[in-house]
Structure formats: C-alpha cells, structure tokens
Write an enzyme that holds these catalytic residues in place. Structure first.
Site, short mmCIF file in Angstrom:
data_model
loop_
_atom_site.label_atom_id
_atom_site.label_comp_id
_atom_site.label_asym_id
_atom_site.label_seq_id
_atom_site.Cartn_x
_atom_site.Cartn_y
_atom_site.Cartn_z
N ALA A 63 0.77 -1.25 0.00
CA ALA A 63 0.00 0.00 0.00
C ALA A 63 0.80 1.30 0.00
CB ALA A 63 -0.95 0.01 1.18
N PRO A 65 3.10 4.45 -0.98
CA PRO A 65 2.84 5.48 0.03
C PRO A 65 1.36 5.76 0.30
CG PRO A 65 3.44 6.49 -2.06
CD PRO A 65 3.56 5.02 -2.28
N LYS A 68 -3.31 4.19 -3.71
CA LYS A 68 -4.49 3.33 -3.90
C LYS A 68 -5.35 3.31 -2.63
CE LYS A 68 -2.75 1.61 -7.84
NZ LYS A 68 -1.53 2.41 -7.72
N ARG A 91 8.47 2.66 4.88
CA ARG A 91 7.40 3.01 3.95
C ARG A 91 6.04 2.93 4.65
NH1 ARG A 91 8.36 3.40 -1.39
NH2 ARG A 91 6.39 2.44 -1.99
N ASP A 130 -1.11 -4.27 -5.58
CA ASP A 130 -0.42 -3.35 -6.50
C ASP A 130 1.06 -3.71 -6.36
OD1 ASP A 130 -0.09 -1.18 -8.22
OD2 ASP A 130 0.14 0.25 -6.59
N CYS A 183 3.04 -1.52 -12.67
CA CYS A 183 3.28 -0.37 -13.55
C CYS A 183 4.36 -0.78 -14.55
CB CYS A 183 3.65 0.87 -12.75
SG CYS A 183 5.01 0.63 -11.63
C1 LIG Z 1 3.88 -0.31 -6.61
S1 LIG Z 1 4.30 -0.05 -4.95
C2 LIG Z 1 2.78 0.33 -4.18
C3 LIG Z 1 2.22 1.68 -4.47
C4 LIG Z 1 0.94 1.95 -3.71
N1 LIG Z 1 -0.03 0.89 -3.91
C5 LIG Z 1 0.32 3.28 -4.06
O1 LIG Z 1 -0.61 3.29 -4.89
O2 LIG Z 1 0.72 4.31 -3.50
C6 LIG Z 1 4.63 -1.66 -4.35
C7 LIG Z 1 4.82 -1.77 -2.85
O3 LIG Z 1 5.09 -3.15 -2.54
C8 LIG Z 1 6.02 -3.21 -1.49
N2 LIG Z 1 6.73 -4.51 -1.52
C9 LIG Z 1 8.02 -4.77 -1.86
N3 LIG Z 1 8.30 -6.08 -1.71
C10 LIG Z 1 7.16 -6.67 -1.27
C11 LIG Z 1 6.83 -8.00 -0.92
N4 LIG Z 1 7.71 -8.99 -1.01
N5 LIG Z 1 5.58 -8.23 -0.48
C12 LIG Z 1 4.67 -7.23 -0.41
N6 LIG Z 1 4.94 -5.96 -0.73
C13 LIG Z 1 6.16 -5.67 -1.16
C14 LIG Z 1 6.94 -2.04 -1.75
O4 LIG Z 1 7.59 -1.63 -0.57
C15 LIG Z 1 5.98 -0.98 -2.31
O5 LIG Z 1 5.55 -0.13 -1.28
#
Ligand SMILES: C[S@@+](CC[C@H](N)C(=O)[O-])C[C@H]1O[C@@H](n2cnc3c(N)ncnc32)[C@H](O)[C@@H]1O
Length: 405
Positions: A63, A65, A68, A91, A130, A183
C-alpha cells in the site's frame, strides 16, 4: 483546483502543471492526494467487480505510500473497513502519515509480510495487490529507472509477484475478488501471472468493460481480462490491471481471540470521546497511554487483526489524558469523525498556516485560551494550546515543512 477531468475517476483531475504541494496547507490537511492518472482506473474496476454500497472488508496489500489506499477509502461505503498493509517499515510509516491526514476512521494500517495474513481468521471481500514490479511504465517519467532494469530483474519480479499472490490467496473469501496491478508492460509480470493465477490458484475471470475512448488495451488470458495503459494511447503513464474471482477454497470461521484488548473506562471514554460527532459508533481502547477509537461494527475483525498482525496505527488516535484533561493527538485533528462545532477552532490564512506548519510564530492574539484546532479553509491542520500570552504548537516535528515560500 482546476484541470481536465480524468474520465475513469469521478473526483480525479489532471493538473495542468506541478505546483509546490509542500506550500499548500490544504495538501497537508489531506484535502487531496496526488497520483498518476492511469492507476486511478482502479476506481472503474472496483465499481464493476464489487458492490461498493455494501460494507466490505478490503485489503490493500502493497500500500505505501498510499495512492491506492486513499482512493479505495474514498470509494468504500462508510461502514466498510480497509486494512492497508506495507511490508517495509519506513514506507509503512509514510503510509500511516498519509492515511492519518486522509482522516477516515475505518482503517487499520499494518506492517506485515503477505504470508502473515494466513494467521487471520477473517477473510477479505476484496484484496488489491499493487505489486512491486520492474517499473517499465515509469521509464518515460523517470529515465534513471531504466538503469535498474534487466531481463533477470523482470524474472525475479515475476517470481516474487507469484509468491505474494500465493501467500495472500487464503486470506481472500471464496467468491471474493483480487485486483492485481503493476506499472510495467512485459507479459511475464502481467499476462503470464494471470495464467499462473488461473492454473495454480484456480482464479476465474470477471466480466469488465472499459470505455474504448479511454484508450486502454484489453488482453485476455484463460478468460481473465487485463488492461494495459500505454502512454501513447492513454492520457497517463504505463500501467496494467486485472481482476479475478476466487471460486473455491474454504471459508474460515471467526474465532474468539485470546489476546485481550485494553478498553477505556466509562469515565475515560467521557473525556476522550467529547469532540466526536457520533461517539456511539466507536469502541475506545488504550494502547500504552494513547486512547484510540475503533469502529465498533468491526470489533471482532479488528480484534483478530490485533491478535495476529503488527499494527502501525488503527482507527482514530484520539490522544492522551493528563489528569482529567485530553491532550489531543494529530490523528484527531484530521479525522472526519471530529465535530468542529464542539471545540475551539482557529482559522489561519495562507502565510500563517505555512508558519504553523513550519512550527514558527504566527499571530494568535484572537485565539481562545486552551486547546484549539488550527484550520485552513476550514480543514483541520493540527493542534495548538494557548496559555495566556504563549502558544504551544503541537504540529508533529517530523511532519514540519522545511522550505520557505
Ligand atoms: C507499486 S508499490 C505500491 C504503491 C501503492 N499501492 C500506491 O498506490 O501508493 C509496491 C509496494 O510493494 C512493497 N513490496 C516490496 N516487496 C514486497 C513483498 N515482497 N511483499 C509485499 N509488498 C512488497 C513495496 O515496498 C511498495 O511499497
């Protein structure tokens, strides 16, 4: 704010230019959130795959920053509950700040690995993943991101995405919906993961139709529809989104939790609930010395989450008691549940509001003694306590703005 409407998001607008959000107190008050337009198509997908009038239990798994999560919260009914999770601690704190400012009380922010959700007894009606990805859709906006790209990185991302999906699948109710987005453009992280969802988890496609004029490119993999935003076709950056339904699986039963919740006493509740619009809608608990209001409709579910996950923040952080007096927390200042008519408010103009946010001096001659909700254009910004000729500015030091106008 003025700008062209984003066709797939009711309250979304394209900003004609990028202003300094830091110098807009309304931004700090959580009046709006800034995000990329393509990703807001989540709104149209949600509208088509779940009934947003119902009270839903929703999970935003990756989620931070908070783009969504803030969007989802604005779309869910008032009686719904959003669990907003981020695995990376730093984060998760940024996520908590953004959701606190957004001000909706029906939220729990957690800091867990997706595999931890299997410990819960509750299952979600809708889960948004996401996913962390190779970010090809961002290359146009951030060319440096290309340096991190390699075919191996793409493969690693796809494997990680499958692990995340497999880990979170048991937390989805049978009949529930999982929305998957990235993305990035490549099929390994998108279509091939939909194929994997269908083969390994028996996920099923859902009928979704997007307006052709919006320019999203539709793909179909084993009956599961996906939509690509390509920047030369859609007014937005690169993005991919799909939704699947879970048809089988077993429904978990909500069990009584052993870990006790520390409920506030009647007398304490009298003080800590005094500024809320509808205090009867909340349970009041104490975490260390902080009083928290939790939507009582979700009592058992929140108890289950508290017993099994690591909580960063939940409901409304009301404040602490000093003797019989409430020292309000910033969480209460932003809350949509706060009744501005029950307390002393002090409205600042732009320059004064920026000084308040910098924790610098501002003119407080007309301010009442005692606690005041500092407002800008009627929006809660934070607290100040006037004691005769002195004012204590309670704006959190770590949120202080550091640039001058
Ligand atoms: C695309 S970003 C999310 C953006 C957010 N949904 C938004 O709309 O602001 C993906 C997120 O997944 C987290 N992430 C990284 N590795 C992960 C893992 N193994 N399991 C779950 N989340 C993870 C990252 O830290 C990051 O915050």
């Amino acid at each position: 704010m003025e700008g062209d409407r984003i066709p797939w998001a009711e309250d979304g607008i394209y900003l004609p230019e990028r202003p300094s959000f830091t110098l807009d107190p309304a931004f700090h008050a959580g009046a709006y959130y800034v995000q990329e337009a393509s990703s807001m198509v989540l709104e149209e997908i949600l509208k088509q795959v779940v009934n947003l009038k119902e009270n839903l239990l929703a999970l935003d798994l990756c989620a931070a920053p908070g783009g969504k999560s803030t969007h989802i919260q604005s779309l869910l009914s008032d009686g719904s509950l959003l669990v907003s999770n981020e695995v990376i601690k730093t984060r998760a704190n940024i996520l908590a700040e953004n959701l606190t400012k957004w001000g909706f009380p029906n939220v729990v922010i957690t800091n867990n690995d997706p595999s931890h959700f299997d410990r819960l007894n509750v299952q979600f009606d809708v889960i948004v993943v996401d996913a962390p990805c190779s970010g090809e859709g961002l290359f146009r906006r951030e060319p440096e991101a290309m340096n991190e790209w390699s075919p191996e990185a793409v493969k690693l991302c796809a494997t990680r995405q499958q692990r995340i999906l497999a880990d979170i699948w048991p937390a989805l109710k049978p009949g529930g919906v999982l929305i998957y987005s990235t993305c990035t453009y490549n099929s390994l992280e998108n279509e091939e993961n939909l194929e994997w969802l269908s083969e390994q988890l028996d996920a099923e496609g859902i009928s979704i139709n997007l307006n052709d004029d919006w320019g999203f490119a539709e793909t179909e993999t084993r009956g599961i529809k996906g939509f690509h935003a390509y920047p030369h076709k859609v007014k937005g950056e690169g993005f991919f989104i799909a939704a699947v339904r879970k048809n089988d699986g077993f429904e978990k039963k909500l069990r009584k939790q052993k870990k006790p919740m520390n409920f506030a006493s009647k007398q304490e509740i009298g003080t800590v609930s005094q500024w809320l619009k509808e205090p009867e809608q909340f349970d009041f608990i104490k975490h260390n010395d902080l009083f928290i209001a939790l939507p009582n409709q979700w009592k058992e579910v929140i108890h289950d989450i508290n017993s099994n996950l690591y909580i960063i923040s939940e409901g409304i952080d009301i404040g602490r008691l000093k003797g019989k007096k409430l020292i309000p927390n910033e969480g209460l200042a932003f809350s949509t549940a706060l009744d501005h008519n029950q307390l002393s408010t002090f409205e600042l103009n732009l320059e004064e509001a920026l000084n308040y946010l910098r924790k610098e001096n501002f003119n407080f001659e007309a301010m009442n003694n005692g606690w005041n909700l500092i407002t800008y254009q009627g929006l809660g910004l934070g607290w100040a306590n006037r004691i005769q000729q002195r004012v204590n500015n309670y704006y959190p030091t770590n949120w202080r703005i550091r640039i001058s106008s």
